[in-house]
Design a protein around this motif. Sequence first.
Motif, PDB file in Angstrom:
ATOM      1  N   THR A 152      50.446  31.062  52.308  1.00 39.45           N
ATOM      2  CA  THR A 152      49.425  31.830  51.594  1.00 39.45           C
ATOM      3  C   THR A 152      49.284  31.365  50.152  1.00 39.45           C
ATOM      4  O   THR A 152      48.164  31.249  49.630  1.00 39.45           O
ATOM      5  CB  THR A 152      49.784  33.326  51.612  1.00 39.45           C
ATOM      6  OG1 THR A 152      49.915  33.763  52.968  1.00 39.45           O
ATOM      7  CG2 THR A 152      48.690  34.143  50.928  1.00 39.45           C
ATOM      8  N   ARG A 195      36.242  31.450  54.589  1.00 36.98           N
ATOM      9  CA  ARG A 195      35.245  32.491  54.874  1.00 36.98           C
ATOM     10  C   ARG A 195      34.612  32.273  56.242  1.00 36.98           C
ATOM     11  O   ARG A 195      34.396  33.226  57.006  1.00 36.98           O
ATOM     12  CB  ARG A 195      34.170  32.502  53.778  1.00 36.98           C
ATOM     13  CG  ARG A 195      34.665  32.977  52.429  1.00 36.98           C
ATOM     14  CD  ARG A 195      33.500  33.182  51.454  1.00 36.98           C
ATOM     15  NE  ARG A 195      33.995  33.386  50.095  1.00 36.98           N
ATOM     16  CZ  ARG A 195      34.038  32.443  49.172  1.00 36.98           C
ATOM     17  NH1 ARG A 195      33.597  31.210  49.451  1.00 36.98           N
ATOM     18  NH2 ARG A 195      34.515  32.696  47.967  1.00 36.98           N
ATOM     19  N   GLU A 214      42.940  36.041  54.975  1.00 37.91           N
ATOM     20  CA  GLU A 214      42.249  36.782  53.918  1.00 37.91           C
ATOM     21  C   GLU A 214      43.054  36.746  52.618  1.00 37.91           C
ATOM     22  O   GLU A 214      42.477  36.614  51.522  1.00 37.91           O
ATOM     23  CB  GLU A 214      42.028  38.227  54.359  1.00 37.91           C
ATOM     24  CG  GLU A 214      40.968  38.390  55.438  1.00 37.91           C
ATOM     25  CD  GLU A 214      40.959  39.798  56.017  1.00 37.91           C
ATOM     26  OE1 GLU A 214      41.870  40.600  55.680  1.00 37.91           O
ATOM     27  OE2 GLU A 214      40.050  40.090  56.821  1.00 37.91           O
ATOM     28  N   ALA A 215      44.378  36.854  52.731  1.00 42.36           N
ATOM     29  CA  ALA A 215      45.231  36.809  51.540  1.00 42.36           C
ATOM     30  C   ALA A 215      45.149  35.443  50.861  1.00 42.36           C
ATOM     31  O   ALA A 215      45.136  35.354  49.624  1.00 42.36           O
ATOM     32  CB  ALA A 215      46.672  37.148  51.910  1.00 42.36           C
ATOM     33  N   HIS A 256      41.861  35.257  49.030  1.00 42.27           N
ATOM     34  CA  HIS A 256      41.942  36.065  47.812  1.00 42.27           C
ATOM     35  C   HIS A 256      42.721  35.329  46.723  1.00 42.27           C
ATOM     36  O   HIS A 256      42.334  35.352  45.537  1.00 42.27           O
ATOM     37  CB  HIS A 256      42.612  37.407  48.129  1.00 42.27           C
ATOM     38  CG  HIS A 256      42.766  38.308  46.949  1.00 42.27           C
ATOM     39  ND1 HIS A 256      41.702  38.994  46.385  1.00 42.27           N
ATOM     40  CD2 HIS A 256      43.866  38.636  46.210  1.00 42.27           C
ATOM     41  CE1 HIS A 256      42.144  39.700  45.360  1.00 42.27           C
ATOM     42  NE2 HIS A 256      43.443  39.498  45.226  1.00 42.27           N
ATOM     43  N   GLN A 264      40.530  32.498  45.382  1.00 41.09           N
ATOM     44  CA  GLN A 264      39.427  33.037  44.599  1.00 41.09           C
ATOM     45  C   GLN A 264      39.911  33.471  43.224  1.00 41.09           C
ATOM     46  O   GLN A 264      39.225  33.256  42.213  1.00 41.09           O
ATOM     47  CB  GLN A 264      38.794  34.216  45.333  1.00 41.09           C
ATOM     48  CG  GLN A 264      37.533  34.758  44.656  1.00 41.09           C
ATOM     49  CD  GLN A 264      36.392  33.771  44.703  1.00 41.09           C
ATOM     50  OE1 GLN A 264      35.896  33.439  45.782  1.00 41.09           O
ATOM     51  NE2 GLN A 264      35.973  33.284  43.540  1.00 41.09           N
ATOM     52  N   GLY A 265      41.087  34.083  43.161  1.00 41.04           N
ATOM     53  CA  GLY A 265      41.641  34.483  41.867  1.00 41.04           C
ATOM     54  C   GLY A 265      41.899  33.291  40.967  1.00 41.04           C
ATOM     55  O   GLY A 265      41.597  33.329  39.763  1.00 41.04           O
TER      56      GLY A 265
END
Length: 342
Positions: free
Chosen positions: A212, A231, A272-273, A276, A279-280
């Motif tokens: 991750t 996505r 998804e993690a 995220h 994206q951060g």
Amino acid sequence: MFKDGAVGFWSGYTLGMFRWLPQAAVTTAREQSRHIRDFTRTRRRRFTLVDDHLELWFLGAPTADLVPLLFGERFAAVWYRGVLIDPGSVRMRRSLRTHLTARPVTAVTATHAHEEHTGNLRWAADRLGASLHLSASVTEQLRAPARLPPVRDFAFGTPAPITGDVHDSSEGIPFPGGRLDVIPAPGHSSDHVVLHDREQRVLLVGDTFIDTYFSASNNETDGTAWMATLRHLLTLDFDLMVEGHGRVHTLRPDVPDLPGVVVREDPRRVMEAKLHFLQGLSDRAQHARARGLSVNRAVAEAFPWEQRPTWERLIPDELARLTSLGEFSRHRLIRSFLTTQR
């Protein structure tokens, strides 16, 4: 956050590093112990995940074994319903040979052109009498392989040029009774693909998912494309995800508990993690650049100390940077998010 003044920021950032360094060292020691334990459990072994459908064949070589021992990224060919995927590097051929009689193989393929995935493609296909299926981009690269950096050549060996017939995998890869969908998945590299069995809800992601919080990327990484890929993959139907480096994520009861191999978590949630997390990084890095700050400052702001992955991955990322002579680093990943660089 620290004030925008360079002296104040870098002073505070350096103090933050020293503050978190002891915790980073403890976490790294625990992870190192896990790497050694998992490597010992799986070394050169074969694991059946779903009868007649899915196996992992763990590969290695004396030089290549340094990678899983230091970083936890083991090497595993995937056998899926007669398709052999990512059959290892040239130096891993001896370990691959011990697995080849385990299951019938009708097709051989790779998720991307990196040498630890492709060194045995033609050899395995010829030895097994199987057809070779690759994307056009991977085929083009492997017809005339680029010279590898010394560290990668030492660990894995340079693949011989691919010769002979290669089937275009863009329309899918057939197996007895079905077909694997081949989905373009740029990010880790521009040529990467993911394989999907819609009927069985299985996603074979190669290096599209390497932990991750994986953050020491090479210069082929495109972080923006990687997020778009994740996505898109999240729109697919899957409940079992197979990584390219020896782990399977699923909650399915038909998959046995195999310590060091099977991770009991929803594969969609971990994907998804990862999205995220990326994206951060992108948001923080681009915010820094929009303020006219340097790339080094953008990297630092993308990895603030209050974020657990910053200190948790500090030592492994620095070790990757040093052992690869700078080829793998946080800077590589952050630069890929930025459209302008200084």
